[in-house]
Design a protein around this motif. Structure first.
Motif, PDB file in Angstrom:
ATOM      1  N   ILE A   1      -8.276   4.896  -6.106  1.00  0.00           N
ATOM      2  CA  ILE A   1      -7.986   3.471  -6.261  1.00  0.00           C
ATOM      3  C   ILE A   1      -6.554   3.284  -6.788  1.00  0.00           C
ATOM      4  O   ILE A   1      -5.810   2.425  -6.297  1.00  0.00           O
ATOM      5  N   VAL A   2      -6.165   4.120  -7.753  1.00  0.00           N
ATOM      6  CA  VAL A   2      -4.787   4.041  -8.269  1.00  0.00           C
ATOM      7  C   VAL A   2      -3.795   4.283  -7.129  1.00  0.00           C
ATOM      8  O   VAL A   2      -2.789   3.576  -6.998  1.00  0.00           O
ATOM      9  N   GLY A   3      -4.123   5.244  -6.275  1.00  0.00           N
ATOM     10  CA  GLY A   3      -3.266   5.542  -5.123  1.00  0.00           C
ATOM     11  C   GLY A   3      -3.079   4.322  -4.227  1.00  0.00           C
ATOM     12  O   GLY A   3      -1.966   4.005  -3.801  1.00  0.00           O
ATOM     13  N   TRP A   4      -4.191   3.615  -3.975  1.00  0.00           N
ATOM     14  CA  TRP A   4      -4.098   2.413  -3.139  1.00  0.00           C
ATOM     15  C   TRP A   4      -3.298   1.312  -3.831  1.00  0.00           C
ATOM     16  O   TRP A   4      -2.571   0.573  -3.195  1.00  0.00           O
ATOM     17  N   TYR A   5      -3.456   1.218  -5.166  1.00  0.00           N
ATOM     18  CA  TYR A   5      -2.668   0.206  -5.889  1.00  0.00           C
ATOM     19  C   TYR A   5      -1.173   0.522  -5.800  1.00  0.00           C
ATOM     20  O   TYR A   5      -0.346  -0.384  -5.681  1.00  0.00           O
ATOM     21  N   ASP A   6      -0.828   1.810  -5.864  1.00  0.00           N
ATOM     22  CA  ASP A   6       0.583   2.193  -5.700  1.00  0.00           C
ATOM     23  C   ASP A   6       1.102   1.721  -4.347  1.00  0.00           C
ATOM     24  O   ASP A   6       2.196   1.173  -4.236  1.00  0.00           O
ATOM     25  N   GLU A   7       0.250   1.942  -3.341  1.00  0.00           N
ATOM     26  CA  GLU A   7       0.589   1.517  -1.980  1.00  0.00           C
ATOM     27  C   GLU A   7       0.779  -0.005  -1.934  1.00  0.00           C
ATOM     28  O   GLU A   7       1.736  -0.520  -1.367  1.00  0.00           O
ATOM     29  N   LEU A   8      -0.158  -0.725  -2.594  1.00  0.00           N
ATOM     30  CA  LEU A   8      -0.135  -2.186  -2.599  1.00  0.00           C
ATOM     31  C   LEU A   8       1.132  -2.701  -3.279  1.00  0.00           C
ATOM     32  O   LEU A   8       1.720  -3.700  -2.848  1.00  0.00           O
ATOM     33  N   LEU A   9       1.543  -2.006  -4.335  1.00  0.00           N
ATOM     34  CA  LEU A   9       2.758  -2.426  -5.054  1.00  0.00           C
ATOM     35  C   LEU A   9       3.995  -2.327  -4.161  1.00  0.00           C
ATOM     36  O   LEU A   9       4.905  -3.143  -4.265  1.00  0.00           O
ATOM     37  N   THR A  10       4.012  -1.330  -3.281  1.00  0.00           N
ATOM     38  CA  THR A  10       5.176  -1.206  -2.393  1.00  0.00           C
ATOM     39  C   THR A  10       5.196  -2.349  -1.375  1.00  0.00           C
ATOM     40  O   THR A  10       6.244  -2.735  -0.894  1.00  0.00           O
ATOM     41  N   VAL A  11       3.998  -2.902  -1.065  1.00  0.00           N
ATOM     42  CA  VAL A  11       3.934  -3.988  -0.083  1.00  0.00           C
ATOM     43  C   VAL A  11       4.171  -5.354  -0.728  1.00  0.00           C
ATOM     44  O   VAL A  11       4.833  -6.210  -0.158  1.00  0.00           O
ATOM     45  N   THR A  12       3.602  -5.583  -1.923  1.00  0.00           N
ATOM     46  CA  THR A  12       3.628  -6.935  -2.487  1.00  0.00           C
ATOM     47  C   THR A  12       4.524  -7.096  -3.707  1.00  0.00           C
ATOM     48  O   THR A  12       5.009  -8.184  -3.968  1.00  0.00           O
ATOM     49  N   ASP A  13       4.688  -6.066  -4.513  1.00  0.00           N
ATOM     50  CA  ASP A  13       5.487  -6.148  -5.727  1.00  0.00           C
ATOM     51  C   ASP A  13       5.036  -7.322  -6.612  1.00  0.00           C
ATOM     52  O   ASP A  13       5.856  -8.079  -7.123  1.00  0.00           O
TER      53      ASP A  13
END
Lengths: 139, 337
Positions: B241-253
């Motif tokens: 889940i943390v990995g996906w949040y990292d991914e999400l941060l790169t998309v949405t910031d």
């Protein structure tokens, strides 16, 4: 959209800071000044309706009484009215607007209702958001 | 016998040939006409629906006006039903919808000029999150419209959004107790989650991820799917889940995403790590104090956590959330029994 309650107080100087210019009670305005003030309020409500932002609004009598439970099998205990308390509510309006900024803008517009001499009274209006549903945020 | 059999035969043959040519020509015309026409029935209507949906999500409209107009024009709900769902008078909703229509007329742009799938998806998600009241369930309506959209677009983000909504929807019956109080994800009765909806969502999501065009909704759906996948709260795959949040941060910031990530880090690597991640989240973000209180409680700093829960309760945006946080504060403040 979010709902906000706009509270209008009887004592025009009530609020975070006293406003000497708003101290003259409405019953000492001229009839014309009162009717101009009321028409402003009606027009304001009509504009809100036009924008699809009006939910509800009512004027309240200045006489309020405090009531509480008096114990099992006993009549309610009443006290008051308290003419001196600062939070006598004259009326309220519920609006449903895009965001807080718009709610403040509407309240500011309402606060500009004309008073003595046709000058905007710039009274304080209390703006309180409704607490509503819980958005989906648990992911 | 005709007086001139030969002439008679020629005449008959000629007429028959003429009939044949005429009927052939007519049949050919009918076939051409069929070919030139679009196929009848649902396809035509579906195109209209999609066209309308894009039109209702016109960039000149505020998101909430777009939702109201979509419910009216695409969802086919009556103004009264929409007004009930939003708890406003019918005249207010009527004005809101006419105002939106007027705005669109003034803008004078066709839907084709403003095809913005991202905006349509956001409007549908907003509609989903509006919750419901009265006889219209806005969440179910948003899902219905998203299904229409998914059937007719090839965008994996549309699938991602539908999957995300289905995953949330699968849990809706367990989010509140009978007295209306909030139940945290970890305490929800997983046996009550709708397994059918979860399966459908996971299939959709896997197909979307396979196209390798990652987006915000697919990532959020992936996180929701990991929650749905865990047999118990303790078995949640927090590292992933943390990995996906990292991914999400790169998309949405987004600071809200950063906040959610900090909570996930707290679960994956312990409360101290969570608090360190939280330090990067700006003050004033909704639920930051609640998250901080939650992590602090786990480090044993219960007094500080209680104070933060109380502060978070005072700033809650809904009654259910405020009551939940007040209870948390009271739980930590009460002397041990």
């Amino acid at each position: 959209m979010a709902k906000y309650l706009l509270l209008k107080h009887y004592r025009r100087s009530s609020g975070p800071a006293p406003l000497p210019g708003t101290d003259l009670p409405m019953d000492r305005w001229t009839e014309q000044e009162v009717s101009d003030h009321l028409r402003f309020m009606d027009d304001f409500a009509e504009q809100l309706r036009e924008r699809g932002e009006f939910v509800d609004g009512q004027a309240l009598s200045p006489e309020g009484t405090f009531v509480r439970h008096g114990g099992e099998g006993r009549p309610p205990v009443t006290d008051g009215p308290f003419a001196e308390i600062k939070d006598l509510i004259a009326g309220w309006m519920i609006i449903d607007v895009e965001n807080q900024e718009r709610a403040y803008e509407a309240a500011a517009e309402l606060s500009a209702a004309p008073g003595p001499g046709g000058e905007p009274i710039c009274e304080w209006l209390e703006v309180r958001p409704f607490l509503t549903h819980v958005p989906e945020t648990d992911a | 016998m005709p007086s001139d059999p030969h002439a008679w035969l020629v005449t008959v043959a000629w007429r028959r040939w003429l009939d044949h040519v005429r009927s052939e020509a007519a049949r050919h015309r009918r076939e051409r006409a069929d070919l030139d026409q679009p196929p009848p029935g649902p396809t035509e209507q579906a195109d209209d629906t999609l066209h309308l949906l894009f039109l209702c999500c016109h960039p000149a409209l505020t998101p909430s006006s777009a939702v109201a107009l979509t419910l009216r024009a695409v969802g086919g709900l009556t103004t009264r039903q929409i007004a009930e769902a939003y708890l406003v008078p019918e005249t207010t909703m009527g004005q809101r919808i006419s105002r939106a229509k007027r705005t669109m007329a003034e803008e004078g742009l066709s839907a084709h000029e403003t095809r913005d799938l991202g905006r349509v998806l956001r409007v549908l998600y907003l509609m989903f999150n509006e919750g419901y009241s009265g006889e219209v369930d806005l969440a179910a309506e948003a899902i219905r419209l998203a299904r229409e959209l998914v059937g007719r677009t090839q965008d994996p983000e549309a699938d991602g959004l539908l999957a995300l909504m289905l995953l949330h929807h699968s849990r809706r019956g367990t989010r509140f107790s009978t007295d209306g109080s909030l139940i945290a994800l970890a305490d929800q009765d997983r046996a009550q989650w709708d397994a059918g909806l979860i399966r459908e969502a996971v299939d959709l999501l896997q197909a979307a991820l396979a196209t390798d065009r990652l987006g915000e909704f697919q990532i959020q759906a992936a996180i929701a799917a990991l929650h749905a996948d865990a047999p118990t709260a303790d078995q949640t795959d927090w590292a992933q889940i943390v990995g996906w949040y990292d991914e999400l941060l790169t998309v949405t910031d987004s600071p809200v995403v950063a906040l959610n990530r900090a909570v996930a880090v707290g679960e994956a690597d312990g409360p101290q790590a969570g608090l360190r991640a939280l330090a990067d989240v700006p003050e004033g973000i909704p639920r930051r104090e609640a998250a901080q209180a939650f992590l602090l409680e786990r480090t044993g700093a219960t007094t500080q956590a209680a104070r933060l829960y109380a502060r978070a309760a005072a700033r809650a945006s809904s009654t259910a959330e405020r009551d939940h946080l007040t209870k948390q504060a009271a739980r930590l403040d009460s002397p041990p029994a």
